[in-house]
Design a protein around this motif. Structure first.
Motif, PDB file in Angstrom:
ATOM      1  N   PHE B  91      43.094  17.806  15.573  1.00 20.72           N
ATOM      2  CA  PHE B  91      42.217  16.873  16.280  1.00 20.72           C
ATOM      3  C   PHE B  91      40.800  16.954  15.729  1.00 20.72           C
ATOM      4  CE2 PHE B  91      44.836  15.206  19.549  1.00 20.72           C
ATOM      5  CZ  PHE B  91      45.733  16.207  19.903  1.00 20.72           C
ATOM      6  N   PHE B 107      37.450  13.081  21.763  1.00 21.55           N
ATOM      7  CA  PHE B 107      38.538  13.432  20.859  1.00 21.55           C
ATOM      8  C   PHE B 107      39.206  12.208  20.245  1.00 21.55           C
ATOM      9  CE2 PHE B 107      39.455  18.003  21.222  1.00 21.55           C
ATOM     10  CZ  PHE B 107      38.533  18.346  22.195  1.00 21.55           C
ATOM     11  N   GLY B 108      39.629  12.379  18.997  1.00 26.76           N
ATOM     12  CA  GLY B 108      40.465  11.389  18.352  1.00 26.76           C
ATOM     13  C   GLY B 108      41.918  11.581  18.760  1.00 26.76           C
ATOM     14  N   PRO B 109      42.813  10.708  18.267  1.00 25.79           N
ATOM     15  CA  PRO B 109      44.222  10.766  18.664  1.00 25.79           C
ATOM     16  C   PRO B 109      45.019  11.865  17.960  1.00 25.79           C
ATOM     17  CG  PRO B 109      43.878   8.979  17.141  1.00 25.79           C
ATOM     18  CD  PRO B 109      42.530   9.545  17.427  1.00 25.79           C
TER      19      PRO B 109
END
Lengths: 115, 116
Positions: B91, B107-109
């Motif tokens: 992440f 947060f990104g995926p």
């Protein structure tokens, strides 16, 4: 050094029942505390945070948490859960009031809401 | 709706190959974090950048991992050579740090890496 303990790895609960996810932390200084939620195949999303002030913190989706300094706990609660609350929940702590704030995450608690 | 983006979302590779993961932080954010998530270890901090400078990479295996920010819109995490034990979800998170107070991380995926 800061650390976080989430006592339950999995919590099954029936829909519309209340739930409490437990979190204890360890730190030698004042802290900020957080709960994050992670839905399947997604990143973490901030649910709520305690920075200072009132020890009862309200977050999104009807969740709330209470900071208890004497017990070094920050348990997450919801009075009535929905199927959509099925996810993994992470408690986190950070020390420091500025500059570099390293966040330490707990191992996570999987909440399974049963229809 | 500003979001952290990560590419690729999934990567399967063979042991010994180089892996590069990319992250685009939210525009205007000046901090970037790289985390690794596994069942056994949970979420571990690998590296932290502020204003494109690495401030903490103590959690990163130095012999095979490297993290950089070529510019403010791109952060990269490289593994060379990759090993099966590197299989995890990686992440990226970004935030805006003023040097004081609390700074939320977004947060990104994630990138799901499988090393065979």
């Amino acid at each position: 050094a800061q650390s976080v303990t989430q006592l339950d790895s999995q919590v099954p609960v029936f829909e519309e029942a209340p739930v409490e996810l437990r979190c204890n932390y360890s730190s030698s200084v004042s802290v900020y505390l957080f709960w994050y939620v992670q839905y399947p195949n997604q990143g973490l999303q901030l649910l709520l945070k305690y920075l200072s002030g009132s020890t009862l913190v309200k977050g999104i989706n009807g969740f709330e948490a209470e900071f208890n300094k004497s017990q070094t706990s920050f348990h997450l609660r919801k009075p009535s859960v929905h199927i959509s609350d099925t996810a993994e929940y992470f408690c986190a702590v950070t020390e420091g009031s500025g500059g570099y704030q390293k966040v330490t995450f707990g191992i996570g608690t999987k909440l399974q809401v049963i229809p | 709706d500003a979001r952290v983006t990560q590419t690729p979302r999934h990567k399967v590779t063979e042991m010994g190959q180089e892996v590069t993961m990319r992250c685009q932080p939210i525009l205007g954010h000046n901090t970037v974090f790289w985390y690794r998530q596994t069942m056994m270890q949970g979420l571990e901090l690998l590296a932290y950048f502020r204003n494109r400078a690495p401030l903490d990479d103590s959690g990163m295996p130095k012999d095979r991992f490297s993290a950089e920010m070529p510019d403010a819109t791109l952060a990269t995490l490289k593994i060379q050579p990759s090993e099966p034990r590197d299989s995890a979800v990686y992440f990226c998170a970004s935030g805006r740090s003023s040097g004081r107070g609390y700074n939320e991380q977004f947060f990104g995926p994630g990138t799901r890496l499988t090393v065979l």
